[in-house]
Design a protein around this motif. Structure first.
Motif, PDB file in Angstrom:
ATOM      1  N   ASP A  89      -5.168  -0.198  -0.234  1.00  0.00           N
ATOM      2  CA  ASP A  89      -5.580  -1.145   0.801  1.00  0.00           C
ATOM      3  C   ASP A  89      -4.919  -2.503   0.548  1.00  0.00           C
ATOM      4  O   ASP A  89      -5.008  -3.035  -0.559  1.00  0.00           O
ATOM      5  N   TYR A  92      -8.281  -4.856   0.114  1.00  0.00           N
ATOM      6  CA  TYR A  92      -9.350  -4.488  -0.804  1.00  0.00           C
ATOM      7  C   TYR A  92      -8.869  -3.712  -2.021  1.00  0.00           C
ATOM      8  O   TYR A  92      -9.673  -3.304  -2.855  1.00  0.00           O
ATOM      9  N   LYS A  95     -10.488  -0.467  -3.872  1.00  0.00           N
ATOM     10  CA  LYS A  95     -11.729  -0.028  -3.220  1.00  0.00           C
ATOM     11  C   LYS A  95     -11.516   1.175  -2.320  1.00  0.00           C
ATOM     12  O   LYS A  95     -12.437   1.960  -2.101  1.00  0.00           O
ATOM     13  N   ARG A  96     -10.309   1.315  -1.761  1.00  0.00           N
ATOM     14  CA  ARG A  96     -10.053   2.473  -0.904  1.00  0.00           C
ATOM     15  C   ARG A  96      -8.554   2.659  -0.704  1.00  0.00           C
ATOM     16  O   ARG A  96      -7.756   1.735  -0.890  1.00  0.00           O
ATOM     17  N   LEU A 290     -16.808  -3.961   3.575  1.00  0.00           N
ATOM     18  CA  LEU A 290     -16.356  -4.001   2.185  1.00  0.00           C
ATOM     19  C   LEU A 290     -16.427  -5.388   1.574  1.00  0.00           C
ATOM     20  O   LEU A 290     -16.152  -5.566   0.387  1.00  0.00           O
TER      21      LEU A 290
END
Length: 292
Positions: A89, A92, A95-96, A290
């Motif tokens: 990402d 982020y 996180k993903r 998020l």
């Protein structure tokens, strides 16, 4: 057999080339809007809960395996798979994982004259269905374009623009209904946009409906940017159906520029996607925040 062959070849085209386009954060809904199940009238199709078509965090192979690379009419499709990658990402980080579509002007996928990369669900959404869709989209650069489509429900006979779509026109994110802009806002680069939209599929203007919610990165709540509005969501463009939902980077080859001065054509357009879900309610498909 000839008809089936033509269908399999043509159904991947979402638009003919033309001179054209956590739950606590949700707003106050009526009980019917957040129901966990929705009656899907006029069809035998039944969907058990939400369908996660792509969640790279759960995809151990780090690829687009949720979208089947087959040519049968009722399976998922990828157009130009070599142009779509699973990456970290851009905001982020760990996180993903997300999808990156990176499309140059000559990369059409042999579908239409304009460039595109595309993933789409099975062709299974039909007259009378009440469908909720959630996804996130991110643009690393601003552009000026005659049209860029990034999300729509669509189906055969693919006659021109879909009745209802989300895209970019000029340098704005837009909601487009049958060629008319219902909402627009300047597109910001480097910002995730979390969309939830709701369509009731019908040729009948008194039955068909559309509704859209948006949360921009950094905001706590979704905003209803298009109230539930009656409109035909199946028209001559897609009446032969059934419909699929797609995420795409599909843009005008000739009239997409690096900025609003329109002096320099782009050498590529990049779009990131995450959280693609189809379900029966806002709760099932809304991308999580998020920032929390």
């Amino acid at each position: 057999m000839v008809w089936l062959l033509l269908l399999s070849l043509n159904f991947i085209s979402c638009k003919k080339d033309s001179a054209e386009v956590p739950l606590a954060d949700a707003p106050n809904f009526s009980a019917s809007q957040i129901a966990d199940t929705t009656s899907l009238a006029s069809t035998s199709f039944s969907q058990a809960g939400n369908v996660k078509f792509f969640d790279a965090g759960l995809d151990d192979r780090g690829c687009l395996s949720a979208y089947n690379k087959t040519n049968t009419a009722f399976t998922s499709m990828i157009i130009n798979p070599d142009l779509i990658k699973v990456v970290g990402d851009p905001v982020y980080g760990a996180k993903r994982k997300v999808m990156l579509m990176d499309v140059k002007p000559d990369q059409t996928g042999n579908v239409t004259n304009n460039p595109r990369a595309q993933v789409q669900t099975p062709m299974q959404y039909t007259e009378g269905q009440d469908v909720w869709i959630g996804f996130s989209v991110y643009f690393p650069k601003t552009i000026w374009t005659y049209f860029l489509t990034f999300s729509e429900l669509y189906g055969a006979p693919y006659k021109g623009s879909s009745p209802f779509r989300l895209g970019i026109q000029e340098s704005n994110i837009i909601i487009d209904y049958n060629g008319g802009t219902k909402w627009r806002k300047p597109m910001k680069a480097g910002v995730w946009y979390d969309f939830v939209y709701h369509e009731v599929l019908s040729q009948d203007a008194t039955v068909g409906k559309a509704q859209v919610y948006l949360r921009e990165q950094g905001n706590a709540k979704y905003t209803e940017i298009l109230p539930l509005t009656n409109m035909p969501t199946i028209t001559a463009a897609n009446f032969a159906g059934p419909q699929y939902h797609k995420l795409a980077c599909y843009y005008d080859r000739t009239h997409t520029f690096t900025d609003a001065t329109r002096k320099t054509n782009v050498d590529r357009v990049q779009v990131y996607f995450a959280n693609h879900k189809v379900g029966n309610s806002f709760k099932q498909v809304a991308p999580a925040n998020l920032d929390n």
